[in-house]
Design a protein around this motif. Structure first.
Motif, PDB file in Angstrom:
ATOM      1  N   ARG A   1     -87.257  22.265 109.638  1.00  0.00           N
ATOM      2  CA  ARG A   1     -87.176  23.594 110.251  1.00  0.00           C
ATOM      3  C   ARG A   1     -86.187  23.581 111.407  1.00  0.00           C
ATOM      4  NH1 ARG A   1     -92.812  22.831 109.324  1.00  0.00           N
ATOM      5  NH2 ARG A   1     -93.550  24.240 107.680  1.00  0.00           N
ATOM      6  N   ASN A   2     -85.618  24.756 111.680  1.00  0.00           N
ATOM      7  CA  ASN A   2     -84.716  24.862 112.828  1.00  0.00           C
ATOM      8  C   ASN A   2     -85.480  25.325 114.058  1.00  0.00           C
ATOM      9  OD1 ASN A   2     -84.991  27.672 112.613  1.00  0.00           O
ATOM     10  ND2 ASN A   2     -83.040  27.933 111.552  1.00  0.00           N
ATOM     11  N   GLN A   3     -84.758  25.552 115.145  1.00  0.00           N
ATOM     12  CA  GLN A   3     -85.388  25.900 116.422  1.00  0.00           C
ATOM     13  C   GLN A   3     -86.049  27.268 116.395  1.00  0.00           C
ATOM     14  OE1 GLN A   3     -82.214  25.678 115.728  1.00  0.00           O
ATOM     15  NE2 GLN A   3     -80.945  27.122 116.869  1.00  0.00           N
ATOM     16  N   HIS A   4     -85.757  28.083 115.404  1.00  0.00           N
ATOM     17  CA  HIS A   4     -86.373  29.403 115.275  1.00  0.00           C
ATOM     18  C   HIS A   4     -87.627  29.363 114.408  1.00  0.00           C
ATOM     19  CE1 HIS A   4     -82.723  30.831 117.125  1.00  0.00           C
ATOM     20  NE2 HIS A   4     -81.987  30.379 116.132  1.00  0.00           N
ATOM     21  N   GLY A   5     -87.982  28.168 113.918  1.00  0.00           N
ATOM     22  CA  GLY A   5     -89.138  28.033 113.046  1.00  0.00           C
ATOM     23  C   GLY A   5     -88.847  28.362 111.599  1.00  0.00           C
ATOM     24  N   ALA A   6     -87.563  28.585 111.274  1.00  0.00           N
ATOM     25  CA  ALA A   6     -87.187  28.907 109.893  1.00  0.00           C
ATOM     26  C   ALA A   6     -87.008  27.624 109.091  1.00  0.00           C
ATOM     27  CB  ALA A   6     -85.891  29.712 109.885  1.00  0.00           C
ATOM     28  N   ASP A   7     -87.541  27.616 107.874  1.00  0.00           N
ATOM     29  CA  ASP A   7     -87.386  26.460 107.000  1.00  0.00           C
ATOM     30  C   ASP A   7     -85.927  26.366 106.542  1.00  0.00           C
ATOM     31  OD1 ASP A   7     -90.104  26.263 107.273  1.00  0.00           O
ATOM     32  OD2 ASP A   7     -90.580  26.836 105.206  1.00  0.00           O
ATOM     33  N   VAL A   8     -85.343  25.171 106.644  1.00  0.00           N
ATOM     34  CA  VAL A   8     -83.967  24.968 106.196  1.00  0.00           C
ATOM     35  C   VAL A   8     -83.887  24.059 104.973  1.00  0.00           C
ATOM     36  CG1 VAL A   8     -83.047  25.363 108.515  1.00  0.00           C
ATOM     37  CG2 VAL A   8     -83.550  23.024 107.774  1.00  0.00           C
ATOM     38  N   LEU A   9     -84.940  23.289 104.721  1.00  0.00           N
ATOM     39  CA  LEU A   9     -84.909  22.319 103.632  1.00  0.00           C
ATOM     40  C   LEU A   9     -86.333  21.924 103.269  1.00  0.00           C
ATOM     41  CD1 LEU A   9     -83.359  20.135 101.881  1.00  0.00           C
ATOM     42  CD2 LEU A   9     -83.534  18.643 103.884  1.00  0.00           C
ATOM     43  N   THR A  10     -86.597  21.785 101.973  1.00  0.00           N
ATOM     44  CA  THR A  10     -87.879  21.247 101.532  1.00  0.00           C
ATOM     45  C   THR A  10     -87.642  20.370 100.307  1.00  0.00           C
ATOM     46  OG1 THR A  10     -90.122  21.779 100.793  1.00  0.00           O
ATOM     47  CG2 THR A  10     -88.390  23.273 100.105  1.00  0.00           C
ATOM     48  N   TYR A  11     -88.378  19.278 100.211  1.00  0.00           N
ATOM     49  CA  TYR A  11     -88.256  18.396  99.046  1.00  0.00           C
ATOM     50  C   TYR A  11     -89.507  17.521  98.950  1.00  0.00           C
ATOM     51  CZ  TYR A  11     -87.050  14.791 102.482  1.00  0.00           C
ATOM     52  OH  TYR A  11     -87.079  13.929 103.547  1.00  0.00           O
ATOM     53  N   VAL A  12     -89.715  16.970  97.767  1.00  0.00           N
ATOM     54  CA  VAL A  12     -90.787  15.998  97.533  1.00  0.00           C
ATOM     55  C   VAL A  12     -90.146  14.629  97.341  1.00  0.00           C
ATOM     56  CG1 VAL A  12     -92.628  15.276  95.956  1.00  0.00           C
ATOM     57  CG2 VAL A  12     -92.332  17.710  96.506  1.00  0.00           C
ATOM     58  N   ARG A  13     -90.748  13.618  97.912  1.00  0.00           N
ATOM     59  CA  ARG A  13     -90.330  12.260  97.572  1.00  0.00           C
ATOM     60  C   ARG A  13     -91.556  11.385  97.414  1.00  0.00           C
ATOM     61  NH1 ARG A  13     -88.839   7.905 101.984  1.00  0.00           N
ATOM     62  NH2 ARG A  13     -89.530   8.830 103.945  1.00  0.00           N
TER      63      ARG A  13
END
Length: 343
Positions: A131-143
């Protein structure tokens, strides 16, 4: 009372557990400069503000893999400090550009566990969100990661293996707001090949190779604040070698793919990925790609192309597996991803 942290072992995880990762990281043009120094990265959208502005963006975002490595590095102390191997990736989506000045944080949820039959290790699946400083998700993944047990007598947990989509659906890919390739400058981008020029099943040998040096991979791993012992400590592996961070191989192969895929500008989806064989200093990384699928998007002039990117340390291109179905010994990386390209 001990104040140091030896990291989590397999028995320390449970399904549903939330891991909030330290430390927030503010990114700048410095990370871009170091990224382009470490890898032969030349995609125009990430290299030039004026080129990005011609594509409808305010300035050039930071390279997609800068976001990935930064978020990944946050997770290492909590997920893979005691890992034997990082086994694979899936269901990855880049949800928003990361701009110079953004601060990224990361959080993971444990979504699966399976103890191995040897009773000494187990596999942990996590879904990580940056997430960025605004609380917005920028990336998601499973590993999923193979992790050592600290207490060999600890009871095996209930086995939970998550069902993951084999492919990120093309209609769920996030196109950055304002992005358009209607006025795309192919001459400045470096190649004339557009989305419509590529055929499903086409294979591309990226020709070039880069020999990995000990110092540069350690610098890269420190840059991403990845603390995994196997990348730094020669006593962490039986053969005394430092294992090259898998993300270093990903970025090297992605950069090499410019020769033949210069217009695959933005990575927006990660369908699957596996580090097939270890990479160590002295190995020369080469790459080839295969076009797996194509899809149109709602953005003007923008197409999505699904690519298999294979990194090798020699051998013939386009050889992925042997007759036994296992990865060929020279294959380092098998990565399946979506990229955005001008139609």
């Amino acid at each position: 009372m001990a104040k140091t942290n030896a990291g989590r072992f397999f028995e320390d995880y449970h399904v549903g557990q939330t891991l909030t990762h330290a430390v927030p990281r503010t990114l700048s043009g410095g990370e871009r400069a170091l990224y382009h120094a470490l890898y032969p990265a030349r995609h125009a959208l990430y290299s030039s503000d004026s080129f990005a502005q011609g594509c409808g963006l305010a300035v050039a975002p930071l390279d997609d893999m800068i976001a990935f490595h930064t978020v990944f590095g946050k997770t290492v102390p909590d997920v893979s400090l005691n890992a034997v191997a990082n086994l694979g990736y899936g269901e990855g989506r880049w949800l928003a550009p990361v701009w110079p000045g953004d601060t990224l944080t990361a959080q993971s949820e444990v979504i699966g566990l399976k103890q191995n039959s040897n009773g000494k290790t187990g596999v942990v699946w996590v879904r990580t969100t940056g997430r960025n400083q605004h609380g917005a998700d920028v990336l998601t993944y499973v590993r999923w990661v193979m992790v050592r047990k600290g207490d060999l007598d600890a009871a095996a947990p209930e086995t939970v293996v998550p069902e993951l989509a084999q492919v990120v659906a093309h209609d769920t890919l996030v196109i950055p707001e304002g992005l358009t390739f209607d006025g795309y400058d192919f001459a400045l981008a470096g190649e004339p090949h557009r989305w419509s020029d590529y055929q499903i099943g086409e294979q591309i040998d990226h020709v070039d190779g880069v020999t990995v040096e000990e110092a540069e991979h350690m610098m890269a791993t420190r840059l991403w604040q990845n603390t995994a012992k196997v990348h730094f400590d020669t006593s962490a592996r039986p053969d005394g070698s430092r294992l090259i961070y898998g993300g270093h191989v990903i970025s090297m192969a992605r950069a090499l793919s410019f020769n033949g895929l210069a217009n695959a500008q933005m990575v927006v989806g990660l369908n699957a990925g596996a580090h097939a064989n270890p990479c160590v200093a002295g190995d020369t990384v080469r790459a080839w790609s295969e076009v797996l699928d194509k899809a149109e998007t709602s953005a003007p002039g923008v197409g999505a192309i699904r690519l298999r990117l294979v990194a090798t340390k020699g051998g013939d291109p386009f050889v992925l597996r042997g007759a036994d179905g296992k990865y060929a010994p020279d294959v380092l990386l098998d990565l399946d991803y979506w990229a955005l390209m001008p139609i």
